[in-house]
Scaffold this active site. Structure first.
Site, PDB file in Angstrom:
ATOM      1  N   GLY A  11       0.839  -1.211   0.000  1.00 14.31           N
ATOM      2  CA  GLY A  11       0.000   0.000   0.000  1.00 14.31           C
ATOM      3  C   GLY A  11       0.867   1.251   0.000  1.00 14.31           C
ATOM      4  O   GLY A  11       1.891   1.294   0.678  1.00 14.31           O
ATOM      5  N   ARG A  72       0.718  -4.980  -5.839  1.00 16.45           N
ATOM      6  CA  ARG A  72       0.793  -6.269  -5.160  1.00 16.45           C
ATOM      7  C   ARG A  72       1.094  -7.273  -6.268  1.00 16.45           C
ATOM      8  O   ARG A  72       0.389  -7.316  -7.265  1.00 16.45           O
ATOM      9  CB  ARG A  72      -0.495  -6.540  -4.410  1.00 16.45           C
ATOM     10  CG  ARG A  72      -0.628  -5.480  -3.302  1.00 16.45           C
ATOM     11  CD  ARG A  72      -1.679  -5.727  -2.288  1.00 16.45           C
ATOM     12  NE  ARG A  72      -1.427  -4.898  -1.108  1.00 16.45           N
ATOM     13  CZ  ARG A  72      -2.110  -3.810  -0.776  1.00 16.45           C
ATOM     14  NH1 ARG A  72      -3.110  -3.401  -1.511  1.00 16.45           N
ATOM     15  NH2 ARG A  72      -1.820  -3.135   0.310  1.00 16.45           N
ATOM     16  N   GLY A 102       5.667  -2.403   3.446  1.00 17.63           N
ATOM     17  CA  GLY A 102       5.232  -2.959   4.724  1.00 17.63           C
ATOM     18  C   GLY A 102       5.815  -4.343   4.953  1.00 17.63           C
ATOM     19  O   GLY A 102       6.729  -4.775   4.233  1.00 17.63           O
ATOM     20  N   ASP A 103       5.269  -5.047   5.926  1.00 14.78           N
ATOM     21  CA  ASP A 103       5.904  -6.322   6.325  1.00 14.78           C
ATOM     22  C   ASP A 103       5.843  -7.383   5.222  1.00 14.78           C
ATOM     23  O   ASP A 103       6.745  -8.208   5.101  1.00 14.78           O
ATOM     24  CB  ASP A 103       5.357  -6.839   7.658  1.00 14.78           C
ATOM     25  CG  ASP A 103       3.861  -7.055   7.638  1.00 14.78           C
ATOM     26  OD1 ASP A 103       3.197  -6.585   6.699  1.00 14.78           O
ATOM     27  OD2 ASP A 103       3.350  -7.707   8.567  1.00 14.78           O
ATOM     28  N   THR A 126       4.059   2.669   5.639  1.00 16.56           N
ATOM     29  CA  THR A 126       2.634   2.313   5.700  1.00 16.56           C
ATOM     30  C   THR A 126       1.946   3.242   6.677  1.00 16.56           C
ATOM     31  O   THR A 126       2.487   3.530   7.751  1.00 16.56           O
ATOM     32  CB  THR A 126       2.397   0.850   6.130  1.00 16.56           C
ATOM     33  OG1 THR A 126       1.017   0.706   6.497  1.00 16.56           O
ATOM     34  CG2 THR A 126       3.235   0.427   7.307  1.00 16.56           C
ATOM     35  N   ASP A 128      -0.480   2.507   8.420  1.00 18.10           N
ATOM     36  CA  ASP A 128      -0.990   1.739   9.564  1.00 18.10           C
ATOM     37  C   ASP A 128      -0.071   1.765  10.788  1.00 18.10           C
ATOM     38  O   ASP A 128      -0.510   1.476  11.897  1.00 18.10           O
ATOM     39  CB  ASP A 128      -1.216   0.276   9.165  1.00 18.10           C
ATOM     40  CG  ASP A 128      -2.422   0.124   8.255  1.00 18.10           C
ATOM     41  OD1 ASP A 128      -3.284   1.015   8.265  1.00 18.10           O
ATOM     42  OD2 ASP A 128      -2.492  -0.885   7.534  1.00 18.10           O
ATOM     43  N   ASP A 130       2.031  -0.333  11.723  1.00 20.42           N
ATOM     44  CA  ASP A 130       1.968  -1.637  12.414  1.00 20.42           C
ATOM     45  C   ASP A 130       3.268  -2.440  12.238  1.00 20.42           C
ATOM     46  O   ASP A 130       3.257  -3.657  12.296  1.00 20.42           O
ATOM     47  CB  ASP A 130       0.775  -2.450  11.865  1.00 20.42           C
ATOM     48  CG  ASP A 130       0.832  -2.629  10.362  1.00 20.42           C
ATOM     49  OD1 ASP A 130       1.638  -1.955   9.695  1.00 20.42           O
ATOM     50  OD2 ASP A 130       0.064  -3.457   9.845  1.00 20.42           O
ATOM     51  N   ARG A 172      -6.967  -2.275   8.914  1.00 23.12           N
ATOM     52  CA  ARG A 172      -7.684  -3.552   8.809  1.00 23.12           C
ATOM     53  C   ARG A 172      -7.251  -4.498   9.924  1.00 23.12           C
ATOM     54  O   ARG A 172      -8.053  -5.228  10.458  1.00 23.12           O
ATOM     55  CB  ARG A 172      -7.417  -4.175   7.437  1.00 23.12           C
ATOM     56  CG  ARG A 172      -8.438  -5.194   7.027  1.00 23.12           C
ATOM     57  CD  ARG A 172      -8.218  -5.625   5.605  1.00 23.12           C
ATOM     58  NE  ARG A 172      -8.590  -4.601   4.646  1.00 23.12           N
ATOM     59  CZ  ARG A 172      -8.298  -4.665   3.352  1.00 23.12           C
ATOM     60  NH1 ARG A 172      -7.626  -5.681   2.868  1.00 23.12           N
ATOM     61  NH2 ARG A 172      -8.681  -3.710   2.540  1.00 23.12           N
ATOM     62  N   ALA A 187     -12.651  11.306  21.386  1.00 24.26           N
ATOM     63  CA  ALA A 187     -13.730  10.341  21.106  1.00 24.26           C
ATOM     64  C   ALA A 187     -14.301   9.760  22.399  1.00 24.26           C
ATOM     65  O   ALA A 187     -13.590   9.580  23.385  1.00 24.26           O
ATOM     66  CB  ALA A 187     -13.187   9.210  20.229  1.00 24.26           C
ATOM     67  N   LYS A 214     -24.116  13.351  28.006  1.00 23.40           N
ATOM     68  CA  LYS A 214     -23.527  13.654  26.688  1.00 23.40           C
ATOM     69  C   LYS A 214     -24.633  13.666  25.639  1.00 23.40           C
ATOM     70  O   LYS A 214     -25.351  12.673  25.494  1.00 23.40           O
ATOM     71  CB  LYS A 214     -22.478  12.605  26.322  1.00 23.40           C
ATOM     72  CG  LYS A 214     -21.263  12.649  27.226  1.00 23.40           C
ATOM     73  CD  LYS A 214     -20.051  12.035  26.581  1.00 23.40           C
ATOM     74  CE  LYS A 214     -18.870  12.185  27.521  1.00 23.40           C
ATOM     75  NZ  LYS A 214     -17.592  12.034  26.859  1.00 23.40           N
TER      76      LYS A 214
END
Ligand code: ADP
Ligand code: F6P
Length: 322
Positions: A11, A72, A102-103, A126, A128, A130, A172, A187, A214
């Site tokens: 990605g 990919r 990424g990984d 990435t 993410d 991660d 994801r 949040a 709230k």
């Protein structure tokens, strides 16, 4: 080492161009030849490889996406595909590669290294965040800024209508974006793939927030946190508590746009260090950052271990939503 190559894979992430620029300019400064493979590993297989000069990367530091394109590539999962890639690299005299991705991309790089002897250095790219072995990956900061801007805007309209908003952010398999923008955006709840919550728990949270006075709420939902995603959760909440719920799915807009200062600086640093690593004879490693500065981490460690979310931050988020 006289000739190296760079590619982007998996990605895309804002800041990849800044990393490409840093790799190319450092290589040229160090008197190495530098080539690029287009569309990640697919370019190695298709022999879509081109030698670059310092001006090839002019005016790209501020641009999102990747000028080298990314893909990919299924054939690269097979030894036959990697053998074709190796043949094309050897023919050009390329001995080392910098892989920005990424990984999954790092798994592929490790195989190319083990099967065909190329020196490989990975750069974590990435949104993410991660990737084990680095505190931060290229694109994470920009993606968070985009998501946070959206949350701030949604809060305005949520408050005006006394509504509950679900904001689905990317991730994801990992909740780093959701957790950070959830805290930064105030949040009322943050749903992560790492801390799965069932509908009963979520409804309980929403009902109790209302009881505490709230009138509007924002729930940040990571893509992989709820089966069916935020839209499915909206259906459940509407059916079971009768609330008027709105959902915003931020999606791929988090992956585009001009990279932040932090991402450009990180990418410049990692791109420079990746080339230095290759010149020092390093291989099968990723260059990352942690409290020690830049670090080289074995690729196998990177993809075999999972980077956990910041548990303290998750607890803080719950307290601050009181
Ligand atoms: P990311 O690098 O962002 O995690 P992917 O998991 O999609 O993205 O991996 C990018 C590409 O890396 C894949 O399309 C494939 O070409 C290559 N790759 C990933 N995993 C492997 C593997 N186990 N063996 C060989 N190549 C791989
Ligand atoms: O870039 C990482 C990521 O954004 C994940 O959070 C997401 O699940 C995935 O990529 C989606 O990417 P694509 O649509 O390219 O498959």
């Amino acid at each position: 080492m006289k000739h190296i190559a760079v590619l982007t894979s998996g990605g895309d992430a804002p800041g990849m161009n800044a990393a490409i620029r840093a790799v190319v300019r450092t290589a040229i400064y160090e008197k190495l030849r530098i080539s690029a493979s287009y569309k990640g590993y697919q370019g190695l297989i298709d022999n879509n490889i081109e030698e670059l000069g310092p001006r090839s990367v002019a005016n790209i530091i501020q641009r999102g996406g990747t000028i080298l394109k990314t893909a990919r590539c299924m054939p690269f999962y097979e030894p036959e595909g990697r053998a074709i890639a190796a043949k094309h690299l050897k023919k050009r005299g390329i001995e080392g590669l910098v892989i920005i991705g990424g990984d999954g991309s790092f798994r592929g790089a490790t195989k190319l290294h083990e099967e065909h002897g190329f020196a490989v250095v990975g750069i974590p790219g990435t949104i993410d965040n991660d990737i084990y072995g680095t505190d931060v990956s290229i694109g994470f900061n920009t993606a968070m800024n985009i998501a946070l801007d959206a949350i701030d805007r949604l809060r305005d309209t949520a408050a005006s209508h006394d509504r509950l908003f679900l904001v689905e952010v990317m991730g994801r398999h990992s909740g780093h974006i959701a957790l950070n923008v959830g805290v930064a955006g105030g949040a009322e709840a943050i749903l992560l793939p790492e801390t799965k919550m069932g509908p009963d728990q979520i409804i309980d949270l929403v009902v109790k927030a209302k009881e505490r006075g709230k009138s509007s709420s924002i729930i940040v939902v990571a893509e992989g946190a709820y089966p069916g995603g935020a839209l499915e959760l909206q259906k459940q909440l509407e059916a079971r508590c009768g609330y008027e719920v709105r959902t915003s799915i931020l999606g791929h807009m988090q992956r585009g746009g001009s990279p932040s200062t932090r991402d450009r600086v990180l990418a410049s640093r990692l791109g420079y260090m990746a080339v230095q690593g290759l010149m020092q004879g390093k291989s099968g490693v990723m260059v990352g950052v942690d409290k020690r500065g830049t670090v080289f981490v074995p690729l196998k460690q990177v993809f075999e271990k999972k980077k956990d979310i910041d548990k303290q931050l998750y607890e803080i988020a719950k307290v601050l939503a009181v």
